[in-house]
Motif scaffolding. Structure first.
Motif, mmCIF file in Angstrom:
data_model
loop_
_atom_site.group_PDB
_atom_site.id
_atom_site.type_symbol
_atom_site.label_atom_id
_atom_site.label_comp_id
_atom_site.label_asym_id
_atom_site.label_seq_id
_atom_site.Cartn_x
_atom_site.Cartn_y
_atom_site.Cartn_z
ATOM 1 N N ALA A 36 1.658 -2.992 -6.869
ATOM 2 C CA ALA A 36 1.111 -3.298 -5.366
ATOM 3 C C ALA A 36 0.257 -1.898 -5.160
ATOM 4 O O ALA A 36 -0.836 -2.201 -4.515
ATOM 5 C CB ALA A 36 2.380 -3.261 -4.739
ATOM 6 N N ALA A 37 0.390 -0.795 -5.715
ATOM 7 C CA ALA A 37 -0.212 0.274 -5.188
ATOM 8 C C ALA A 37 -0.059 1.672 -6.087
ATOM 9 O O ALA A 37 1.262 1.875 -6.591
ATOM 10 C CB ALA A 37 0.167 0.874 -3.784
ATOM 11 N N VAL A 38 -0.935 2.451 -6.097
ATOM 12 C CA VAL A 38 -0.909 3.757 -6.904
ATOM 13 C C VAL A 38 -1.428 4.876 -6.128
ATOM 14 O O VAL A 38 -2.687 4.400 -5.552
ATOM 15 C CB VAL A 38 -1.374 3.809 -8.232
ATOM 16 N N VAL A 39 -0.857 5.977 -5.709
ATOM 17 C CA VAL A 39 -1.568 6.849 -5.323
ATOM 18 C C VAL A 39 -1.439 8.354 -5.947
ATOM 19 O O VAL A 39 -0.206 8.792 -6.489
ATOM 20 C CB VAL A 39 -0.940 7.355 -3.859
ATOM 21 N N PRO A 40 -2.766 9.197 -6.371
ATOM 22 C CA PRO A 40 -2.471 10.232 -7.019
ATOM 23 C C PRO A 40 -2.160 11.222 -6.189
ATOM 24 O O PRO A 40 -2.334 11.413 -4.813
ATOM 25 C CB PRO A 40 -3.830 10.358 -7.514
ATOM 26 N N LEU A 41 -1.025 12.143 -6.412
ATOM 27 C CA LEU A 41 -0.445 12.988 -5.950
ATOM 28 C C LEU A 41 0.259 14.152 -6.434
ATOM 29 O O LEU A 41 0.935 14.093 -7.599
ATOM 30 C CB LEU A 41 0.946 12.466 -4.950
ATOM 31 N N ARG A 42 -0.168 15.538 -5.929
ATOM 32 C CA ARG A 42 0.302 16.625 -6.973
ATOM 33 C C ARG A 42 1.729 16.899 -6.646
ATOM 34 O O ARG A 42 2.106 17.401 -5.517
ATOM 35 C CB ARG A 42 -0.560 17.924 -6.842
ATOM 36 N N LEU A 98 1.375 10.536 -10.527
ATOM 37 C CA LEU A 98 0.945 9.281 -9.973
ATOM 38 C C LEU A 98 2.276 8.640 -9.508
ATOM 39 O O LEU A 98 3.433 8.892 -10.136
ATOM 40 C CB LEU A 98 0.841 8.580 -11.415
ATOM 41 N N VAL A 99 2.013 8.083 -8.296
ATOM 42 C CA VAL A 99 3.287 7.401 -7.572
ATOM 43 C C VAL A 99 2.965 5.988 -7.769
ATOM 44 O O VAL A 99 1.584 5.535 -7.127
ATOM 45 C CB VAL A 99 3.519 7.935 -6.089
ATOM 46 N N PHE A 100 3.908 5.257 -8.057
ATOM 47 C CA PHE A 100 3.829 3.602 -8.320
ATOM 48 C C PHE A 100 4.621 2.894 -7.168
ATOM 49 O O PHE A 100 5.811 3.353 -7.074
ATOM 50 C CB PHE A 100 4.148 3.222 -9.772
ATOM 51 N N LEU A 159 -8.554 5.680 -13.260
ATOM 52 C CA LEU A 159 -7.236 4.840 -13.278
ATOM 53 C C LEU A 159 -7.810 3.361 -12.930
ATOM 54 O O LEU A 159 -8.102 3.096 -11.869
ATOM 55 C CB LEU A 159 -6.223 5.223 -12.245
ATOM 56 N N ALA A 160 -7.532 2.446 -13.816
ATOM 57 C CA ALA A 160 -8.094 1.073 -13.698
ATOM 58 C C ALA A 160 -6.745 0.486 -13.609
ATOM 59 O O ALA A 160 -5.912 0.324 -14.593
ATOM 60 C CB ALA A 160 -8.696 0.648 -14.815
ATOM 61 N N ILE A 161 -6.254 -0.365 -12.461
ATOM 62 C CA ILE A 161 -5.173 -0.979 -12.274
ATOM 63 C C ILE A 161 -5.252 -2.583 -12.223
ATOM 64 O O ILE A 161 -6.117 -2.988 -11.535
ATOM 65 C CB ILE A 161 -4.772 -0.427 -10.840
ATOM 66 N N THR A 201 0.863 -1.426 0.131
ATOM 67 C CA THR A 201 0.013 0.107 0.030
ATOM 68 C C THR A 201 0.912 1.284 -0.146
ATOM 69 O O THR A 201 2.085 1.305 0.319
ATOM 70 C CB THR A 201 -0.841 0.025 1.389
ATOM 71 N N LEU A 202 0.199 2.342 -0.382
ATOM 72 C CA LEU A 202 0.886 3.809 -0.339
ATOM 73 C C LEU A 202 -0.156 4.751 0.155
ATOM 74 O O LEU A 202 -1.171 4.683 -0.061
ATOM 75 C CB LEU A 202 1.297 4.224 -1.954
#
Length: 442
Positions: free
Chosen positions: A387-393, A402-404, A345-347, A74-75
């Protein structure tokens, strides 16, 4: 409430974007960085999305670090140390429980994207953090962390102390095993993060909502009975009242918990509304996926069959989006393109697709045809499972980056301007010279 862009703004953006489309290409990392980047951008459709992908840290060093940390899960992100820069925290399953790795954000100048410290600060957990969220859960004005294991019976709270780090780990007991968790400003928009936890017990399934002026973890839960265990939760605007609502995917049912503004009463006052589905959702997201006059959000549901279906707040299906997502995928809402609607965003395993639901996003003007069709705007692929993606400016363009997190480490997909221009008038008139890379009118 949602606001629609003014027509003259949309027309101006369309004219300039189409003028630049034939001359613009997707930006990729330099050759030195390309070998280290863990994410590749493919199948970009039109000028709507432009991404530069960079590795999070030195590639060789990070692969070794990731192996030591454990299995990535997770992120989450927030400005934990209060230096006006976002920080990242990654959650891992370790041999003896769980582990969090904190990457502190570094200062930037007005043009650079945020960078992060190469060496993380580590925090051990009693179990694997399958769920990980940041927010102010104890009403002290500082961001905290909440983590939990899927199937566990507790929530773990790390109370934030600003520049001093975090306080001692606290535990919040649940009445059953956890099946879904989300956080955000449910009900009142008061700057406090509320908690919504779905649990399963021998006697049935329940939804617990922790919300109150003293903070979520210090407030007794509102308890709602569910017909099936919930697998996904999302907070948003789903009716005409100002308190925010909660969408719930439980079995073959979509449930909406309509928000209320009576946090100081003991009895639960929210109402549940249920809609039967002919499929079983595994993930959901809320957003303004269609550009219309409605002041509420739409609901995107990913089914076990891999199809993404969109619904309005009345449970009416609006359409479907094709994607490569399978029944184990996840959905996230994004604002990552120059289009006025929210993207999805479809992961799915080793790739993530940026999707648009609304093809008719404005009335075509003059000789212009429909500007785009619903579907994929871009595909981001990795060599390892995501494992995880978080949208972040991460920069100043007001779009999500995007942070992967993969088994090889962190990577960043940062939005990049195709061209920069100055608008010299607010008049609703045509561009002087379409195609000259300027947006000017006299």
């Amino acid at each position: 409430m949602s606001r629609q862009p003014q027509p003259w703004i949309l027309r101006a953006l369309l004219i300039c974007a189409m003028a630049l489309a034939s001359q613009s290409t997707v930006l990729f990392p330099s050759p030195a960085n390309a070998a280290q980047a863990l994410v590749g951008v493919q199948n970009v459709q039109g000028p709507w999305v432009n991404l530069t992908v960079t590795p999070g840290l030195d590639s060789a060093a990070e692969i070794g670090l990731q192996a030591a940390l454990g299995q990535p899960l997770t992120l989450a992100a927030a400005d934990f140390d209060e230096n006006d820069m976002p920080d990242l925290v990654a959650g891992y399953a370790a041999e003896t429980g769980g582990r969090l790795a904190f990457y502190h954000g570094n200062a930037r100048n007005s043009r650079d994207a945020v960078s992060f410290a190469a060496t993380p600060t580590l925090q051990e957990l009693p179990g694997a953090p399958d769920f990980l969220y940041a927010g102010d859960f104890n009403a002290d004005g500082l961001p905290d962390l909440v983590a939990a294991a899927r199937g566990g019976e507790v929530l773990w709270l790390l109370p934030g102390k600003g520049a001093e780090g975090f306080g001692a780990l606290e535990t919040l007991k649940l009445p059953g095993t956890l099946t879904a968790l989300t956080t955000g400003e449910l009900y009142r928009q008061d700057g406090l993060s509320d908690l919504a936890a779905a649990v399963e017990m021998p006697t049935g399934a329940q939804l617990l909502v922790f919300a109150g002026r003293d903070g979520a973890v210090l407030s007794p839960p509102e308890i709602y009975e569910l017909s099936k265990p919930a697998v996904a939760l999302a907070i948003g605007e789903l009716d005409d009242a100002f308190p925010y609502d909660l969408a719930i995917a439980a079995g073959s049912t979509l449930v909406i918990l309509h928000g209320h503004d009576q946090l100081d009463v003991e009895a639960s006052t929210a109402t549940l509304e249920s809609f039967a589905l002919d499929f079983t959702p595994v993930s959901l997201a809320l957003g303004d996926f269609y550009t219309n006059d409605a002041q509420t959000q739409e609901i995107a549901l990913l089914g076990a069959d891999g199809a993404i279906r969109l619904f309005d707040r009345s449970g009416v299906e609006l359409g479907q989006i094709s994607s490569a997502t399978n029944g184990r995928g996840r959905l996230l809402p994004l604002r990552i393109s120059s289009l006025p609607a929210t993207e999805l965003l479809a992961i799915a395993q080793d790739q993530a697709q940026i999707l648009a639901a609304d093809g008719q996003w404005m009335t075509p003007a003059g000789t212009f045809e429909q500007v785009m069709a619903p579907g994929t705007l871009a595909t981001l692929s990795t060599g390892e499972g995501i494992a995880a993606v978080v949208p972040l400016r991460l920069n100043n363009d007001q779009l999500d980056d995007l942070v992967f997190l993969t088994e090889q480490g962190l990577s960043f997909a940062v939005t990049t301007a195709m061209s920069t221009y100055t608008v010299n008038t607010t008049l609703d008139v045509a561009d002087n010279t379409p195609g000259d890379d300027k947006c000017e009118a006299t």
